[in-house]
Write a protein that holds these residues in place. Structure first.
Motif, mmCIF file in Angstrom:
data_model
loop_
_atom_site.group_PDB
_atom_site.id
_atom_site.type_symbol
_atom_site.label_atom_id
_atom_site.label_comp_id
_atom_site.label_asym_id
_atom_site.label_seq_id
_atom_site.Cartn_x
_atom_site.Cartn_y
_atom_site.Cartn_z
ATOM 1 N N LEU A 58 0.881 -1.170 0.000
ATOM 2 C CA LEU A 58 0.000 0.000 0.000
ATOM 3 C C LEU A 58 0.914 1.215 0.000
ATOM 4 C CD1 LEU A 58 -2.676 -1.042 2.663
ATOM 5 C CD2 LEU A 58 -2.988 -0.904 0.194
ATOM 6 N N ARG A 59 0.910 1.954 -1.075
ATOM 7 C CA ARG A 59 1.842 3.071 -1.267
ATOM 8 C C ARG A 59 1.274 4.382 -0.711
ATOM 9 N NH1 ARG A 59 6.128 1.856 -3.983
ATOM 10 N NH2 ARG A 59 6.198 0.081 -5.362
ATOM 11 N N PRO A 60 2.162 5.303 -0.336
ATOM 12 C CA PRO A 60 1.696 6.623 0.118
ATOM 13 C C PRO A 60 0.787 7.272 -0.933
ATOM 14 C CG PRO A 60 4.028 6.365 0.560
ATOM 15 C CD PRO A 60 3.620 5.175 -0.262
ATOM 16 N N GLY A 61 -0.329 7.798 -0.456
ATOM 17 C CA GLY A 61 -1.298 8.430 -1.334
ATOM 18 C C GLY A 61 -2.331 7.474 -1.900
ATOM 19 N N GLN A 62 -2.111 6.184 -1.744
ATOM 20 C CA GLN A 62 -3.040 5.197 -2.291
ATOM 21 C C GLN A 62 -4.320 5.153 -1.471
ATOM 22 O OE1 GLN A 62 -1.328 1.337 -2.908
ATOM 23 N NE2 GLN A 62 -3.305 0.340 -3.169
ATOM 24 N N ARG A 63 -5.434 5.145 -2.169
ATOM 25 C CA ARG A 63 -6.734 5.053 -1.513
ATOM 26 C C ARG A 63 -6.947 3.627 -1.032
ATOM 27 N NH1 ARG A 63 -12.523 5.203 -4.280
ATOM 28 N NH2 ARG A 63 -13.742 5.131 -2.381
ATOM 29 N N GLN A 91 -2.618 6.840 14.632
ATOM 30 C CA GLN A 91 -1.162 6.800 14.620
ATOM 31 C C GLN A 91 -0.564 7.605 13.468
ATOM 32 O OE1 GLN A 91 -0.490 2.589 14.573
ATOM 33 N NE2 GLN A 91 -0.503 2.471 16.791
ATOM 34 N N GLY A 92 -1.431 8.159 12.629
ATOM 35 C CA GLY A 92 -0.953 8.993 11.535
ATOM 36 C C GLY A 92 -0.469 8.228 10.318
ATOM 37 N N LEU A 93 -0.778 6.940 10.233
ATOM 38 C CA LEU A 93 -0.331 6.144 9.098
ATOM 39 C C LEU A 93 -1.308 6.149 7.936
ATOM 40 C CD1 LEU A 93 1.190 3.204 11.114
ATOM 41 C CD2 LEU A 93 2.415 4.997 9.884
ATOM 42 N N VAL A 94 -2.566 6.436 8.214
ATOM 43 C CA VAL A 94 -3.560 6.647 7.165
ATOM 44 C C VAL A 94 -4.308 7.929 7.498
ATOM 45 C CG1 VAL A 94 -3.838 4.180 6.622
ATOM 46 C CG2 VAL A 94 -5.377 5.252 8.255
ATOM 47 N N GLN A 116 1.949 10.010 3.617
ATOM 48 C CA GLN A 116 3.387 10.089 3.366
ATOM 49 C C GLN A 116 4.086 10.013 4.721
ATOM 50 O OE1 GLN A 116 5.093 10.304 0.552
ATOM 51 N NE2 GLN A 116 3.443 10.652 -0.896
ATOM 52 N N LEU A 117 5.121 9.219 4.814
ATOM 53 C CA LEU A 117 5.863 9.145 6.065
ATOM 54 C C LEU A 117 6.903 10.251 6.091
ATOM 55 C CD1 LEU A 117 6.336 5.305 6.435
ATOM 56 C CD2 LEU A 117 4.614 6.771 7.470
#
Length: 112
Positions: free
Chosen positions: A27-32, A59-62, A74-75
């Protein structure tokens, strides 16, 4: 009382799988994230997926993306560094307190 099942509950299992997919960039950053698709892939209902996504959101991951559900954030390397600094301080404190308490507790030392 009936003993609790030691296996992780379904929400924890779904959480771990999503976290793993974020970590390995499946699951990539920005991916829905589509809850229905994810539930189908994992073979569960939407409820544990929804709960797991809310935990990851805290936790701020999604991030919530309005009516579209969630997307992978985005991390930020600086934020990750700060989290590890805090974690290092907490782990060091926990180790020090455990060592101090074990010094005064013979039964505790034996269990260690």
């Amino acid at each position: 009382m009936i003993p609790l099942d030691p296996l992780p509950n379904l929400i924890d299992q779904v959480y771990a799988r999503i976290l793993e997919a974020i970590s390995d960039r499946t699951l990539r950053p920005g991916q829905r994230i589509r809850q229905n698709e994810l539930a189908d892939k994992l073979g569960v209902s939407r409820q544990p997926v929804s709960h797991a996504l809310h935990l990851l959101h805290r936790q701020g991951l999604v991030a919530e993306s309005g009516r579209r559900g969630f997307e992978v954030t985005q991390l930020d390397p600086a934020r990750i560094r700060q989290l590890y600094e805090v974690r290092g301080a907490i782990d060091a404190l926990a180790a020090r307190l455990a060592a101090e308490r074990a010094a005064y507790d013979a039964a505790g030392r034996a269990r260690l």
